[in-house]
Scaffold this active site. Structure first.
Site, PDB file in Angstrom:
ATOM      1  N   LYS A   1       0.711  -0.647  -0.038  1.00 38.54           N
ATOM      2  CA  LYS A   1      -0.338  -0.481   0.582  1.00 38.54           C
ATOM      3  C   LYS A   1       0.771   0.895  -0.074  1.00 38.54           C
ATOM      4  CE  LYS A   1      -3.904   1.129   2.342  1.00 38.54           C
ATOM      5  NZ  LYS A   1      -4.680   1.544   3.958  1.00 38.54           N
TER       6      LYS A   1
ATOM      7  N   ARG B   1       1.026  -5.702   3.723  1.00 40.43           N
ATOM      8  CA  ARG B   1      -0.766  -5.964   4.685  1.00 40.43           C
ATOM      9  C   ARG B   1      -0.507  -7.775   4.293  1.00 40.43           C
ATOM     10  NH1 ARG B   1      -5.923  -1.836   4.057  1.00 40.43           N
ATOM     11  NH2 ARG B   1      -5.567  -2.682   1.459  1.00 40.43           N
TER      12      ARG B   1
ATOM     13  N   ASP C   1      -8.598  -1.349   6.047  1.00 37.10           N
ATOM     14  CA  ASP C   1      -8.351   0.202   5.406  1.00 37.10           C
ATOM     15  C   ASP C   1      -8.633   0.769   6.650  1.00 37.10           C
ATOM     16  OD1 ASP C   1      -7.545  -0.993   2.960  1.00 37.10           O
ATOM     17  OD2 ASP C   1      -9.544   0.670   2.499  1.00 37.10           O
TER      18      ASP C   1
ATOM     19  N   ARG D   1     -14.223  -7.229  -1.295  1.00 40.38           N
ATOM     20  CA  ARG D   1     -15.134  -5.704  -0.859  1.00 40.38           C
ATOM     21  C   ARG D   1     -16.615  -6.005  -1.465  1.00 40.38           C
ATOM     22  NH1 ARG D   1     -10.457  -1.722  -0.214  1.00 40.38           N
ATOM     23  NH2 ARG D   1      -9.244  -2.653  -1.177  1.00 40.38           N
TER      24      ARG D   1
ATOM     25  N   GLY E   1      -1.249   8.171  -5.838  1.00 42.29           N
ATOM     26  CA  GLY E   1      -0.876   6.650  -5.379  1.00 42.29           C
ATOM     27  C   GLY E   1       0.291   6.041  -4.546  1.00 42.29           C
TER      28      GLY E   1
ATOM     29  N   ASP F   1     -16.889  -0.159  -0.213  1.00 43.30           N
ATOM     30  CA  ASP F   1     -15.333  -0.731   0.010  1.00 43.30           C
ATOM     31  C   ASP F   1     -14.728  -0.768   0.852  1.00 43.30           C
ATOM     32  OD1 ASP F   1     -15.537   2.669   0.194  1.00 43.30           O
ATOM     33  OD2 ASP F   1     -13.592   2.316  -0.994  1.00 43.30           O
TER      34      ASP F   1
HETATM   35  P1  AMP Z   1      -9.588   4.678   1.159  1.00 43.78           P
HETATM   36  O1  AMP Z   1     -10.700   5.502   1.599  1.00 43.78           O
HETATM   37  O2  AMP Z   1      -8.346   4.687   1.408  1.00 43.78           O
HETATM   38  O3  AMP Z   1     -10.216   2.822   1.302  1.00 43.78           O
HETATM   39  O4  AMP Z   1      -9.524   5.007  -0.341  1.00 43.78           O
HETATM   40  C1  AMP Z   1     -10.691   5.128  -1.191  1.00 43.78           C
HETATM   41  C2  AMP Z   1     -10.101   4.987  -2.441  1.00 43.78           C
HETATM   42  O5  AMP Z   1      -9.438   6.363  -3.288  1.00 43.78           O
HETATM   43  C3  AMP Z   1      -9.392   4.098  -2.857  1.00 43.78           C
HETATM   44  O6  AMP Z   1     -10.027   4.093  -4.328  1.00 43.78           O
HETATM   45  C4  AMP Z   1      -7.926   4.564  -2.835  1.00 43.78           C
HETATM   46  O7  AMP Z   1      -7.034   3.256  -4.437  1.00 43.78           O
HETATM   47  C5  AMP Z   1      -7.865   5.669  -3.415  1.00 43.78           C
HETATM   48  N1  AMP Z   1      -6.724   6.227  -2.998  1.00 43.78           N
HETATM   49  C6  AMP Z   1      -6.321   6.820  -1.839  1.00 43.78           C
HETATM   50  N2  AMP Z   1      -5.496   8.032  -1.441  1.00 43.78           N
HETATM   51  C7  AMP Z   1      -4.695   7.539  -2.893  1.00 43.78           C
HETATM   52  C8  AMP Z   1      -3.127   7.747  -3.386  1.00 43.78           C
HETATM   53  N3  AMP Z   1      -2.972   8.300  -3.078  1.00 43.78           N
HETATM   54  N4  AMP Z   1      -3.796   7.617  -4.635  1.00 43.78           N
HETATM   55  C9  AMP Z   1      -4.835   7.117  -5.679  1.00 43.78           C
HETATM   56  N5  AMP Z   1      -5.232   6.669  -4.805  1.00 43.78           N
HETATM   57  C10 AMP Z   1      -5.882   6.881  -4.114  1.00 43.78           C
HETATM   58 MG    MG Z   2     -10.391   1.482   1.161  1.00 44.36          MG
END
Ligand code: AMP
Ligand code: MG
Length: 481
Positions: free
Chosen positions: A103, A166, A252, A173, A116, A242
């Site tokens: 991650k 992890r 997450d 999901r 990313g 998700d």
């Molecule tokens: P999360 O709330 O952390 O579960 O993320 C929600 C969505 O946002 C998922 O599709 C993640 O892959 C995307 N996401 C979160 N942070 C980033 C990041 N820094 N770069 C690209 N995608 C992200």
């Molecule tokens: Mg997530």
């Protein structure tokens, strides 16, 4: 380290094959030797650094980013997916199959506006919290490694970057189902359901209504999970579909937190402005998320849509009933009583009300009950005990377990095995992160040691059992993505 990858047997739209992006100057902050041993992973320091920074791939890895959608704060987002994570592969052990995922490993086709990457702070948070949850007996993804990348990521300010490795039973999901169901790609939904059954619940494969059984299994495992969260005072913070697993594991870790003082309406997450994911709302949100899963599976539950609705509704109704009872059972266990008796539930509710009115620390209050039995109340409870209500409650409590013939000594021992002394406190985590940003990782490493034995008091770790002082309190947590 032998890796396989069953997910790539699914059609192309389910994932993207994508390599992690290399980083400049990686450094291993911690590698979880115990977890590695239990998974049969044997790696040298160089391999750990290479594989878990994303700078080098294990020989048989086919790295993929998983595709999914999801309801975020109740709104459907058709396209999410792993925007900053890649699955390196699966590890097969005698206890089952586990995903190995990086991650913060760089952009994928699902990155949208994101970079990313992950800042080091959230990597440290997830490491500490997920390991603490594991040792507290809560189903969860686990942390295998934390790497500092030697690069900076742009957030509100520039922050050092990190990559977390992890391990999870899978990363399927509710949102994965929603991706295909929302596009009416029913054969893909079915394929995914078959994959999920094979992976997590092979025992239902031969049952007549196995898609209904899948829903029941997810409901049952989520019910067990959420009730554990409630009993230890954990707030996930972003229970979007998700982030809601098919396996029933916690995944997450974003703006999650443990309660300091007890309040069912408690919210930490800075992005949860309406309190949708408040502590006390978690069981009903879980039910909401399961209803989303039921919607995805409905066409396969029964050919007759009325019948299918009726069957799915029954699962959801049972989920709510079972979860309420499970929470009562676990909570009554925290005071050494049987949750199936109404009078014990009343006693529990009375205690919670007193705790709420007095802003009592959740973990410390329960932990101190054994001390009351041993006649050794510490400072906190002495202060708290001045209140007439709690004195009366303690009398009634002693009378209640006296009726169940429980001796003080044996009950005190039992309670200390249920009510932890140590949880990863928000202010301590924040301190550990602040110090890590100054290149001092000792506090982070110490916390990781402390949370390995949450039920055993160790005098040298006293500060980790204390509630935050007013000026130390963390009132807001952030996603940090
Ligand atoms: P999360 O709330 O952390 O579960 O993320 C929600 C969505 O946002 C998922 O599709 C993640 O892959 C995307 N996401 C979160 N942070 C980033 C990041 N820094 N770069 C690209 N995608 C992200
Ligand atoms: Mg997530």
């Amino acid at each position: 380290m032998k890796l396989s990858n069953s997910y790539i047997g699914l059609p192309e739209e389910f994932y993207q094959v994508v390599n992690p992006s290399p980083v400049k100057n990686p450094k291993t902050l911690i590698f979880n030797e115990d977890l590695a041993d239990s998974l049969g992973i044997k790696l040298g320091n160089e391999e750990v650094l290479n594989f878990f920074s994303g700078n080098g791939l294990p020989e048989d890895s086919v790295p993929i980013a998983l595709n999914y959608a999801g309801h975020q704060f109740g709104n459907f987002v058709q396209q999410l997916g792993d925007g900053r994570a890649v699955l390196l592969g699966e590890i097969n052990t005698k206890d089952g199959t586990y995903d190995l995922q990086l991650k913060g490993s760089g952009k994928t086709m699902f990155s949208r506006q994101g970079d990313g990457r992950s800042a080091l702070g959230p990597v440290i948070r997830e490491y500490i919290l997920s390991e603490a949850m594991h040792h507290l007996g809560v189903p969860t993804s686990r942390a295998l490694a934390a790497i500092a990348t030697g690069e900076y990521v742009a957030r509100e300010t520039f922050e050092p970057g990190g990559v977390l490795t992890r391990i999870a039973k899978s990363h399927l999901r509710v949102g994965t189902f929603e991706y295909f169901a929302s596009r009416q790609q029913l054969s893909d939904v079915k394929m995914l359901a078959d994959f999920a059954i094979q992976r997590h619940y092979p025992e239902i494969r031969e049952t007549e209504k196995h898609y209904l059984e899948l829903l029941k299994k997810v409901a049952s495992n989520q019910s067990k999970l959420i009730s554990k969260w409630m009993s230890i005072g954990f707030i996930h913070g972003v229970m979007n579909t998700d982030n809601f697993t098919i396996s029933g594991e916690t995944i997450d870790y974003g703006p999650c937190a443990f309660l300091d003082e007890y309040h069912p309406g408690k919210v930490f997450s800075s992005i949860d402005q309406n309190g949708r994911y408040a502590f006390g709302n978690q069981p009903s949100i879980a039910s909401w998320n399961l209803a989303s899963l039921a919607g995805c599976l409905i066409a396969f539950i029964d050919k007759d849509s009325d019948k299918a609705n009726e069957l799915a509704t029954e699962v959801l109704d049972n989920f709510s009933k079972d979860t309420n009872q499970r929470i009562l059972d676990l909570m009554c266990n925290k005071i050494g009583l049987d949750g199936s008796k109404e009078e014990n539930n009343t006693l529990l509710r009375r205690l919670l009300k007193i705790m709420m009115d007095n802003e009592a620390d959740y973990t410390i209050t329960f932990r101190n009950l054994s001390k009351v039995l041993n006649n050794e109340p510490d400072g906190f409870l002495k202060e708290f005990l001045k209140k007439e209500e709690i004195t009366a409650w303690l009398e009634d409590w002693k009378f209640a377990f006296g009726k169940e013939n429980e001796s003080h000594d044996s009950l005190a021992i039992k309670l200390d095995e249920i009510n932890p002394a140590y949880i990863p406190r928000n202010h301590q985590i924040q301190d550990a992160i602040d110090q890590a940003y100054e290149n001092d990782f000792s506090k982070m490493l110490e916390m990781i040691e402390v949370i390995k034995q949450p039920f055993t008091e160790q005098s040298k770790y006293d500060i980790y059992a204390s509630a935050p002082k007013e000026n130390q309190k963390v009132s807001r947590t952030f996603c940090g993505t």
